[in-house]
Design a protein around this motif. Structure first.
Motif, mmCIF file in Angstrom:
data_model
loop_
_atom_site.group_PDB
_atom_site.id
_atom_site.type_symbol
_atom_site.label_atom_id
_atom_site.label_comp_id
_atom_site.label_asym_id
_atom_site.label_seq_id
_atom_site.Cartn_x
_atom_site.Cartn_y
_atom_site.Cartn_z
ATOM 1 N N ALA A 266 67.738 29.602 49.159
ATOM 2 C CA ALA A 266 68.457 28.335 48.969
ATOM 3 C C ALA A 266 69.957 28.525 48.991
ATOM 4 C CB ALA A 266 68.031 27.698 47.640
ATOM 5 N N LEU A 267 70.454 29.725 48.712
ATOM 6 C CA LEU A 267 71.899 29.965 48.666
ATOM 7 C C LEU A 267 72.466 30.387 50.020
ATOM 8 C CD1 LEU A 267 72.094 31.768 45.223
ATOM 9 C CD2 LEU A 267 73.111 29.568 45.776
ATOM 10 N N SER A 268 71.796 31.353 50.659
ATOM 11 C CA SER A 268 72.314 31.840 51.947
ATOM 12 C C SER A 268 71.807 31.028 53.121
ATOM 13 C CB SER A 268 71.918 33.308 52.137
ATOM 14 O OG SER A 268 70.504 33.439 52.235
ATOM 15 N N GLY A 269 70.682 30.322 52.946
ATOM 16 C CA GLY A 269 70.109 29.552 54.031
ATOM 17 C C GLY A 269 69.376 30.400 55.050
ATOM 18 N N MET A 270 69.218 31.691 54.776
ATOM 19 C CA MET A 270 68.578 32.597 55.720
ATOM 20 C C MET A 270 67.111 32.782 55.339
ATOM 21 S SD MET A 270 71.619 35.434 56.098
ATOM 22 C CE MET A 270 70.776 36.261 57.444
ATOM 23 N N SER A 271 66.288 33.054 56.350
ATOM 24 C CA SER A 271 64.868 33.280 56.124
ATOM 25 C C SER A 271 64.670 34.686 55.585
ATOM 26 C CB SER A 271 64.089 33.081 57.428
ATOM 27 O OG SER A 271 64.199 31.741 57.862
ATOM 28 N N ARG A 272 64.377 34.761 54.328
ATOM 29 C CA ARG A 272 64.161 36.044 53.654
ATOM 30 C C ARG A 272 63.005 35.886 52.668
ATOM 31 N NH1 ARG A 272 66.987 37.322 57.155
ATOM 32 N NH2 ARG A 272 68.933 38.540 57.128
ATOM 33 N N PRO A 273 62.253 36.936 52.393
ATOM 34 C CA PRO A 273 61.211 36.842 51.352
ATOM 35 C C PRO A 273 61.843 36.628 49.980
ATOM 36 C CG PRO A 273 61.485 39.110 52.091
ATOM 37 C CD PRO A 273 62.295 38.278 53.030
ATOM 38 N N CYS A 274 61.484 35.564 49.340
ATOM 39 C CA CYS A 274 62.086 35.205 48.051
ATOM 40 C C CYS A 274 61.077 35.487 46.938
ATOM 41 C CB CYS A 274 62.503 33.731 48.040
ATOM 42 S SG CYS A 274 63.693 33.306 49.326
#
Length: 346
Positions: A266-274
């Motif tokens: 939600a902060l960087s807007g990048m697709s990463r495993p959260c």
């Protein structure tokens, strides 16, 4: 009747008439004098009654004025008491919300610690609880000899460091030198520690470390995160493993998955495993964040936690040790904002 008798009778009659007339005048004068005396007495009595009426009217007006003043004073005092009660109630509600926020943070820390303890078994030990099981390269990066570590899943996690022992010193030894300008600013702040940005020390840390470290693509959410960190109302908690498995399964099933948002920070807007999510204060919304974003937020939380400890007088160290610990926490923020972070080996 002889003329002499008639004349005598006439004289007697005249005399009687004159006597009657004079008696009548005398009675009239006496009656008039009596009535005048009565009138004067009545006028005097009426005058006294008028004066009494005036006096009583004055007393009544004075009593009415005093009653009005007393009523106004009572109403003013009542309004003042109501205002004070409202102010105290608002302050109590604010303290209650702050206490609830702190309780939520502590509960998140306890939950995270329980997760670490419960997931550590002899056959499959948790490597964050047992750093000696890590590889040599990662063990130097993730553990500090002689130091204390806490679970980084909690928002207020703080790492304390002690001086390395001679047996733990590596071949490439890191040295350090005290910066006189930074140390002078820290000493000036230490005399009256606070989070006020008017201090040269706090202003520098915000400008050089906190601001860049919490500067993400989503600027509005970044500002909210910074405010929550400053107010100590930010909660970081790990996502349940069952949720992660469900997310992965549904993501493989197609783009219509309602959990697909969990794979986007939600902060960087990048697709990463959260694997973690944050909550800002009393808001009900959760924001899923990547490991890099979590590391940056945690680094800033560590700094604020240590600064608050100093402010509350909980740190029992000399001023140079405090300064080097603050410098280490600033370095962690600098490293985190460049994208470096530690991960757990699966």
């Amino acid at each position: 009747m002889p003329p002499e008798e008639e004349a005598g009778a006439h004289r007697r009659e005249t005399y009687n008439m004159s006597r009657l007339r004079s008696s009548s005048l005398e009675i009239k004068e006496k009656g008039t004098e009596f009535l005048r005396e009565q009138l004067d007495a009545a006028q005097k009595e009426l005058k006294l009654k008028d004066e009494e009426c005036v006096r009583l009217s004055h007393v009544r007006n004075q009593l009415e004025q005093e009653l009005e003043e007393l009523t106004a004073s009572l109403f003013e005092e009542a309004h003042k008491m109501v205002r004070e009660a409202n102010v105290k109630q608002a302050a109590a509600e604010k303290q209650l919300k702050e206490a609830q926020g702190k309780i939520d943070v502590l509960q998140a820390e306890v939950s995270a610690l329980k997760t670490l303890v419960l997931t550590s078994t002899p056959s499959s030990p948790n490597r964050q609880l047992h750093p000696q099981l890590l590889s040599p390269g990662s063990s130097r990066a993730s553990s500090r000899p002689g130091g204390h570590t806490r679970n980084k899943s909690a928002s207020g996690a703080l790492q304390l460091q002690t001086e390395p022992t001679p047996t733990d010193v590596a071949s490439d030894r890191e040295d350090k030198e005290l910066d006189s300008v930074l140390f002078a600013e820290f000493l000036s702040w230490k005399e009256a520690p606070s989070l006020d940005r008017s201090s040269a020390f706090i202003s520098r840390v915000y400008r050089e470390d906190i601001g860049p470290c919490l500067s993400f693509t989503c600027s509005e959410l970044s500002e909210s995160v910074q405010c929550a960190v400053e107010n100590n109302s930010l909660t970081i908690e790990p996502i349940a493993m069952s949720t992660l498995h469900t997310v992965k399964a549904l993501e493989r099933g197609g783009p219509n998955s309602r959990f697909s948002l969990h794979s986007k920070c939600a902060l960087s807007g990048m697709s990463r495993p959260c694997r973690h999510r944050i909550k800002l204060g009393d808001k009900e919304n959760y924001y899923y964040i990547s490991p890099s974003s979590r590391a940056r937020i945690t680094a800033v939380c560590n700094f604020f936690t240590y600064i608050r400890y100093i402010q509350q007088g909980l740190v029992r160290q000399d001023v140079q040790q405090m300064f080097w610990e603050v410098t280490r926490l600033r370095r962690e923020m600098s490293v985190a904002k460049l994208g470096y972070f530690l991960t757990e080996e699966s």
